[in-house]
Design a protein around this motif. Sequence first.
Motif, PDB file in Angstrom:
ATOM      1  N   GLY A 113      58.775  62.592  77.791  1.00  0.00           N
ATOM      2  CA  GLY A 113      58.576  62.367  79.214  1.00  0.00           C
ATOM      3  C   GLY A 113      58.476  60.886  79.537  1.00  0.00           C
ATOM      4  O   GLY A 113      58.379  60.034  78.647  1.00  0.00           O
ATOM      5  N   PRO A 114      58.500  60.539  80.822  1.00  0.00           N
ATOM      6  CA  PRO A 114      58.449  59.122  81.224  1.00  0.00           C
ATOM      7  C   PRO A 114      57.170  58.417  80.790  1.00  0.00           C
ATOM      8  O   PRO A 114      57.161  57.202  80.594  1.00  0.00           O
ATOM      9  CB  PRO A 114      58.561  59.183  82.754  1.00  0.00           C
ATOM     10  N   ASP A 115      56.068  59.160  80.628  1.00  0.00           N
ATOM     11  CA  ASP A 115      54.800  58.569  80.209  1.00  0.00           C
ATOM     12  C   ASP A 115      54.466  58.914  78.760  1.00  0.00           C
ATOM     13  O   ASP A 115      53.312  58.814  78.339  1.00  0.00           O
ATOM     14  CB  ASP A 115      53.671  59.031  81.127  1.00  0.00           C
ATOM     15  N   GLU A 116      55.490  59.325  77.978  1.00  0.00           N
ATOM     16  CA  GLU A 116      55.284  59.732  76.585  1.00  0.00           C
ATOM     17  C   GLU A 116      56.151  58.904  75.647  1.00  0.00           C
ATOM     18  O   GLU A 116      57.151  58.322  76.054  1.00  0.00           O
ATOM     19  CB  GLU A 116      55.600  61.212  76.424  1.00  0.00           C
ATOM     20  N   TYR A 117      55.759  58.878  74.386  1.00  0.00           N
ATOM     21  CA  TYR A 117      56.494  58.116  73.370  1.00  0.00           C
ATOM     22  C   TYR A 117      56.855  59.015  72.191  1.00  0.00           C
ATOM     23  O   TYR A 117      56.159  59.991  71.902  1.00  0.00           O
ATOM     24  CB  TYR A 117      55.662  56.922  72.885  1.00  0.00           C
ATOM     25  N   VAL A 118      57.955  58.690  71.537  1.00  0.00           N
ATOM     26  CA  VAL A 118      58.337  59.367  70.307  1.00  0.00           C
ATOM     27  C   VAL A 118      57.683  58.692  69.108  1.00  0.00           C
ATOM     28  O   VAL A 118      57.262  59.339  68.154  1.00  0.00           O
ATOM     29  CB  VAL A 118      59.881  59.362  70.143  1.00  0.00           C
ATOM     30  N   GLU A 119      57.567  57.366  69.181  1.00  0.00           N
ATOM     31  CA  GLU A 119      56.999  56.580  68.080  1.00  0.00           C
ATOM     32  C   GLU A 119      56.188  55.433  68.666  1.00  0.00           C
ATOM     33  O   GLU A 119      56.563  54.841  69.680  1.00  0.00           O
ATOM     34  CB  GLU A 119      58.136  56.030  67.205  1.00  0.00           C
ATOM     35  N   ILE A 120      55.060  55.123  68.007  1.00  0.00           N
ATOM     36  CA  ILE A 120      54.301  53.927  68.371  1.00  0.00           C
ATOM     37  C   ILE A 120      54.758  52.814  67.434  1.00  0.00           C
ATOM     38  O   ILE A 120      54.250  52.660  66.329  1.00  0.00           O
ATOM     39  CB  ILE A 120      52.776  54.145  68.242  1.00  0.00           C
ATOM     40  N   SER A 121      55.751  52.056  67.865  1.00  0.00           N
ATOM     41  CA  SER A 121      56.303  51.007  67.015  1.00  0.00           C
ATOM     42  C   SER A 121      55.436  49.764  67.033  1.00  0.00           C
ATOM     43  O   SER A 121      55.351  49.041  66.034  1.00  0.00           O
ATOM     44  CB  SER A 121      57.719  50.657  67.463  1.00  0.00           C
ATOM     45  N   ASN A 122      54.818  49.498  68.171  1.00  0.00           N
ATOM     46  CA  ASN A 122      53.959  48.331  68.302  1.00  0.00           C
ATOM     47  C   ASN A 122      53.157  48.447  69.585  1.00  0.00           C
ATOM     48  O   ASN A 122      53.612  49.052  70.561  1.00  0.00           O
ATOM     49  CB  ASN A 122      54.796  47.046  68.324  1.00  0.00           C
ATOM     50  N   VAL A 123      51.960  47.890  69.577  1.00  0.00           N
ATOM     51  CA  VAL A 123      51.117  47.863  70.772  1.00  0.00           C
ATOM     52  C   VAL A 123      50.660  46.427  71.000  1.00  0.00           C
ATOM     53  O   VAL A 123      50.209  45.758  70.072  1.00  0.00           O
ATOM     54  CB  VAL A 123      49.893  48.791  70.627  1.00  0.00           C
ATOM     55  N   VAL A 124      50.807  45.942  72.229  1.00  0.00           N
ATOM     56  CA  VAL A 124      50.349  44.602  72.588  1.00  0.00           C
ATOM     57  C   VAL A 124      49.606  44.690  73.914  1.00  0.00           C
ATOM     58  O   VAL A 124      49.708  45.683  74.644  1.00  0.00           O
ATOM     59  CB  VAL A 124      51.514  43.597  72.704  1.00  0.00           C
ATOM     60  N   ILE A 125      48.856  43.625  74.203  1.00  0.00           N
ATOM     61  CA  ILE A 125      48.156  43.533  75.476  1.00  0.00           C
ATOM     62  C   ILE A 125      48.925  42.574  76.376  1.00  0.00           C
ATOM     63  O   ILE A 125      49.249  41.456  75.974  1.00  0.00           O
ATOM     64  CB  ILE A 125      46.707  43.023  75.287  1.00  0.00           C
ATOM     65  N   VAL A 126      49.235  43.008  77.598  1.00  0.00           N
ATOM     66  CA  VAL A 126      49.945  42.154  78.543  1.00  0.00           C
ATOM     67  C   VAL A 126      48.982  41.090  79.058  1.00  0.00           C
ATOM     68  O   VAL A 126      47.927  41.420  79.605  1.00  0.00           O
ATOM     69  CB  VAL A 126      50.505  42.966  79.728  1.00  0.00           C
TER      70      VAL A 126
END
Length: 397
Positions: A113-126
């Motif tokens: 879905g538009p608010d879903e992910y298949v994989e968490i490749s990386n997380v950063v803080i804007v």
Amino acid sequence: MKEHKHILLLLYLLLVLMFSCGKTSYQEGIANDTTENIVIDLDRNTKLPYDSLFAKIEFIKLETNEQNLIGRISQILFVDSLIVIVDSENTKSINIFDLEGKWKCGVGLTGNGPDEYVEISNVVIVPEKKWICILDRPQKKILYFDLNGKFISSERQSFMLDYFEYIDVNHKAFNVIGMYDYAYGNHKGNALIVTGLTDNILYGAFKDTYHVDFDFVINRPLKKFSEQVYFSPNFSDSIFIVENDKVIPKYYIDIRTNGISKSDKKNLTNKKLYDLRSRCFYFNGDFIETNDFTFINIATPWGYPFAIYSHEIHDVFLTTGEFTNPLYTFCTSEPIARFKENEVVFPVDAYVIYNSKDALYTIKEYKSVLDELYKDLDVNSNPILLICQININLGKQ
């Protein structure tokens, strides 16, 4: 006729020189700043017990419930008074806790879905906005959430990448080692790409080492600490500062004890590296930059001993492996995050601590600390964060 040929030859050489100079300034990261030489010599560096290298050690027990189960922590980010815990492999989840370890909320779910992910490749803080930004590499998709876990928006990424960091709110640095996308244009073949606000490529840097006989990449060569982004080119022993318009040499990791020579690093193949890793030490890009120190993990055939480099006195400190506080038992792996000014964070699986209970309680003067650590802890609890504050007086005694 001969004069005409000479003129053509001179023009050709001039064009080659101009092209080479322009390319080298990015490929090699040449700048006018002085690189700090960090000498790691197991025979000469000062060795100290853990209790001397660190001023104190504390822990945060992450609350465990059915909604926030964590398998193995892959990333830890601190923003405001919150901790963002990423498990990209086991539970594919992102959870937010306060500094006491109390669970606040989850962030996103797996799906298409538009608010879903298949994989968490990386997380950063804007930066400035302080949004949580998730890279879903298989879908070339970036999702944004606020610190309450509320979905904000998503967008498609215009080119292939491994992962990225924000330089500031308008600029990003992308690690693209092993990624060959025609969307890079003239910057194809570089390991690092820097873009502007609309992901327009501003410049590329460092020749990509990835090829059919050599696909090994050091551990997360692109990192951000506080407001500064750093990049470690593959097997270069160097660390560069990444800015909007250039890269600047910062450190050279000079391993003088059984290190891999510069000649051995030329024309590396998987087979050659496998042999070198079985008998040599090398820098694999694993470091944490704090206000006053650089914490460096060195890859060896038997583990990852660390070195602490003091920015003030330009000296390196190692550990004897000895300690009094039993919590240092669990600080033999690599820390994966920085906290506050001079603290590094070691995540430890609960079952590892739980299975060490009887041995630790033999050190009776730390009973009260251990009682708090083991209170309500079992093998299925979420990981524990051990936070070590580097001793600001290292080398000054």
